[in-house]
Design a protein around this motif. Structure first.
Motif, PDB file in Angstrom:
ATOM      1  N   PRO A  80       0.826  -1.201   0.000  1.00 36.54           N
ATOM      2  CA  PRO A  80       0.000   0.000   0.000  1.00 36.54           C
ATOM      3  C   PRO A  80       0.867   1.260   0.000  1.00 36.54           C
ATOM      4  CG  PRO A  80      -0.061  -1.087   2.146  1.00 36.54           C
ATOM      5  CD  PRO A  80       0.651  -2.010   1.208  1.00 36.54           C
ATOM      6  N   ILE A  81       0.317   2.340  -0.518  1.00 32.75           N
ATOM      7  CA  ILE A  81       1.009   3.631  -0.482  1.00 32.75           C
ATOM      8  C   ILE A  81       0.491   4.368   0.748  1.00 32.75           C
ATOM      9  CG2 ILE A  81       1.429   5.786  -1.718  1.00 32.75           C
ATOM     10  CD1 ILE A  81       1.091   4.276  -4.302  1.00 32.75           C
ATOM     11  N   ILE A  82       1.351   4.450   1.771  1.00 34.84           N
ATOM     12  CA  ILE A  82       0.966   5.049   3.049  1.00 34.84           C
ATOM     13  C   ILE A  82       1.851   6.276   3.262  1.00 34.84           C
ATOM     14  CG2 ILE A  82       0.834   4.719   5.547  1.00 34.84           C
ATOM     15  CD1 ILE A  82       0.391   1.758   5.057  1.00 34.84           C
ATOM     16  N   GLY A  83       1.237   7.453   3.139  1.00 33.92           N
ATOM     17  CA  GLY A  83       1.992   8.693   3.286  1.00 33.92           C
ATOM     18  C   GLY A  83       1.800   9.282   4.670  1.00 33.92           C
ATOM     19  N   ILE A  84       2.870   9.847   5.226  1.00 35.48           N
ATOM     20  CA  ILE A  84       2.732  10.502   6.523  1.00 35.48           C
ATOM     21  C   ILE A  84       2.671  12.021   6.371  1.00 35.48           C
ATOM     22  CG2 ILE A  84       3.730   8.622   7.855  1.00 35.48           C
ATOM     23  CD1 ILE A  84       6.409   9.905   7.744  1.00 35.48           C
ATOM     24  N   LYS A 115      11.863  -0.734  13.085  1.00 35.07           N
ATOM     25  CA  LYS A 115      10.821  -1.513  12.405  1.00 35.07           C
ATOM     26  C   LYS A 115      11.325  -1.999  11.052  1.00 35.07           C
ATOM     27  CE  LYS A 115       7.098   1.258  14.441  1.00 35.07           C
ATOM     28  NZ  LYS A 115       6.083   2.285  14.179  1.00 35.07           N
ATOM     29  N   PRO A 116      10.750  -3.073  10.523  1.00 32.15           N
ATOM     30  CA  PRO A 116      11.204  -3.605   9.225  1.00 32.15           C
ATOM     31  C   PRO A 116      10.642  -2.783   8.069  1.00 32.15           C
ATOM     32  CG  PRO A 116       9.422  -4.949  10.080  1.00 32.15           C
ATOM     33  CD  PRO A 116       9.672  -3.881  11.111  1.00 32.15           C
ATOM     34  N   GLN A 117      10.986  -1.496   8.025  1.00 30.09           N
ATOM     35  CA  GLN A 117      10.468  -0.595   7.003  1.00 30.09           C
ATOM     36  C   GLN A 117      11.429   0.582   6.849  1.00 30.09           C
ATOM     37  OE1 GLN A 117       6.797   0.376   9.101  1.00 30.09           O
ATOM     38  NE2 GLN A 117       7.614   2.359   9.750  1.00 30.09           N
ATOM     39  N   GLY A 118      11.145   1.419   5.844  1.00 27.25           N
ATOM     40  CA  GLY A 118      11.940   2.618   5.650  1.00 27.25           C
ATOM     41  C   GLY A 118      11.050   3.766   5.203  1.00 27.25           C
ATOM     42  N   PRO A 139       6.106  13.817  -0.945  1.00 26.03           N
ATOM     43  CA  PRO A 139       5.647  13.006   0.183  1.00 26.03           C
ATOM     44  C   PRO A 139       6.754  12.214   0.866  1.00 26.03           C
ATOM     45  CG  PRO A 139       5.225  11.846  -1.844  1.00 26.03           C
ATOM     46  CD  PRO A 139       5.808  13.188  -2.235  1.00 26.03           C
ATOM     47  N   MET A 140       6.540  11.946   2.151  1.00 26.58           N
ATOM     48  CA  MET A 140       7.308  10.944   2.868  1.00 26.58           C
ATOM     49  C   MET A 140       6.385   9.734   3.001  1.00 26.58           C
ATOM     50  SD  MET A 140      10.059  12.640   3.295  1.00 26.58           S
ATOM     51  CE  MET A 140      11.035  11.622   4.388  1.00 26.58           C
ATOM     52  N   THR A 141       6.825   8.590   2.493  1.00 25.88           N
ATOM     53  CA  THR A 141       5.993   7.389   2.549  1.00 25.88           C
ATOM     54  C   THR A 141       6.751   6.249   3.219  1.00 25.88           C
ATOM     55  OG1 THR A 141       6.699   6.859   0.310  1.00 25.88           O
ATOM     56  CG2 THR A 141       4.600   7.961   0.514  1.00 25.88           C
ATOM     57  N   ILE A 142       5.972   5.327   3.772  1.00 24.32           N
ATOM     58  CA  ILE A 142       6.523   4.174   4.483  1.00 24.32           C
ATOM     59  C   ILE A 142       6.488   2.956   3.564  1.00 24.32           C
ATOM     60  CG2 ILE A 142       6.175   2.632   6.477  1.00 24.32           C
ATOM     61  CD1 ILE A 142       6.905   5.453   7.292  1.00 24.32           C
TER      62      ILE A 142
END
Lengths: 149, 149
Positions: A80-84, A115-118, A139-142
């Protein structure tokens, strides 16, 4: 882009391009009636008397179309595209009949320490059929890391 | 707020509050189907399996609702709200049934050197019915100067 799926597949400077979307006057008016009821977005005759000198899409309508083009282009595979958050800029009016697309570039990559993400920083610029930049989003996305990376 | 009409009526630190908007599950799904077709925004059952653990509004839907609340609150009198850009942040999911409102504060005022207008920097924060901040927007907007100012 089919091979890009995880944070670990991304590199600074990597470029993307989405498909295209055509925007129509009825769509501009319908979005505006619900979310941005101002004359420049609602009616050609009233819009002609405004700063925009004609019907123009709400900036949030432009942003929403950009999101659809992004989701359809799947820059991070099936994730998924999850933006903060990020910065939005509106540079030129979007008019009925305009055909819009986005070009993106990866500007930063920050692996999470816990966490296992960037976090991926990108710049997306939306152009119309004349090659004129109308909107930009940074955007900054996870994005998850490859299992075992 | 009825006396605020021109750039010259504004002062740094001035605060605003909009009315409220309730968001529903059908609205969340309808917006998502058109602009952000991802599982967490489209269907309760699929959404339960995502990072969001339940249906949540698209961030752009949240931003669009914020715009409607802004337009309805007329922070600059009858002048149109014309934004050139700003920063967006999504801090918490917006859920079906949430009742949202915005609080704003003026952070900067920059008169144009060449045009009868000024640039207004604000911070708008959207809260839900629990007082939790869900979204923030820091727009730069153009507001005309009082004739003769």
């Amino acid at each position: 882009m089919a091979m890009i799926e995880w944070f670990d597949d991304l590199a600074i400077g990597m470029q993307f391009r989405t498909g295209e979307a055509r925007i129509t006057a009825p769509e501009i008016k319908r979005f505006a009636a619900e979310f941005d009821p101002q004359s420049m977005h609602l009616d050609e005759v009233s819009a002609a008397k405004t700063f925009f000198k004609g019907l123009a899409a709400s900036g949030w309508h432009t942003a929403a179309i950009a999101m659809r083009l992004l989701v359809e282009s799947r820059p991070f595979g099936d994730h998924p595209i999850i933006g903060i958050g990020g910065g939005v800029s509106w540079m030129a009016p979007v008019r009925p009949g305009d055909v819009l697309y986005l070009e993106g570039e990866i500007e930063s990559l920050t692996p999470s320490k816990t966490k296992p993400q960037g976090t991926v920083g990108m710049k997306w610029t939306m152009y119309n059929q004349h090659g004129q930049a109308v909107y930009a989003f940074t955007p900054m996305t996870i994005v998850p890391r490859r299992p075992g990376a």
